[in-house]
Design a protein around this motif. Structure first.
Motif: not given
Length: 127
Positions: A106, A108-109, A111-112, A114-115
């Protein structure tokens, strides 16, 4: 899609010792034992359990995620080099300062990453 892949159970890459010192999650002794158990009756360098000891020609396009604080990042780098040399298409995403499996964390990297994974899955499903 490969997330911090382990591609060589021999753990013999010369850069792994230095990477291990910065890896907060993995250590070579434990990996060697896990690799021995995973391989079963196969040799650790058998391509069926250590794909870096096989060929890469004819592989479908792939995306690889790895972090620089992962002792296994050497496997990802070697995959990139060898797969591209054999004509495979590789999208390579190495994030500085991140550990093994960072796309699942969890941060930012993560999240990016996973996107990007969702984007790739959707684009493939649309074919």
């Amino acid at each position: 899609m490969l997330i911090s892949p382990w591609l060589d159970l021999t753990m013999s890459h010369p850069d792994q010792a230095a990477l291990e010192a910065a890896d907060p999650l993995l250590a070579r002794p434990g990996l060697l034992e896990a690799g021995r158990l995973y391989a079963g009756t196969l040799a650790a360098d058998d391509p069926r359990v250590s794909p870096l000891h096989g060929g890469f020609a004819g592989l479908a396009p792939m995306t690889v995620f790895t972090g620089t604080r992962d002792v296994l990042t050497t496997d990802s780098r070697e995959l990139l080099r060898r797969a591209r040399a054999d004509g495979a298409e590789v999208e390579f995403r190495e994030e500085a300062g991140l550990p093994h499996g960072y796309p699942l964390l969890p941060v930012p990297e993560g999240r990016a990453a996973r996107e990007r994974i969702v984007e790739l899955v959707r684009s493939t499903a649309a074919l």
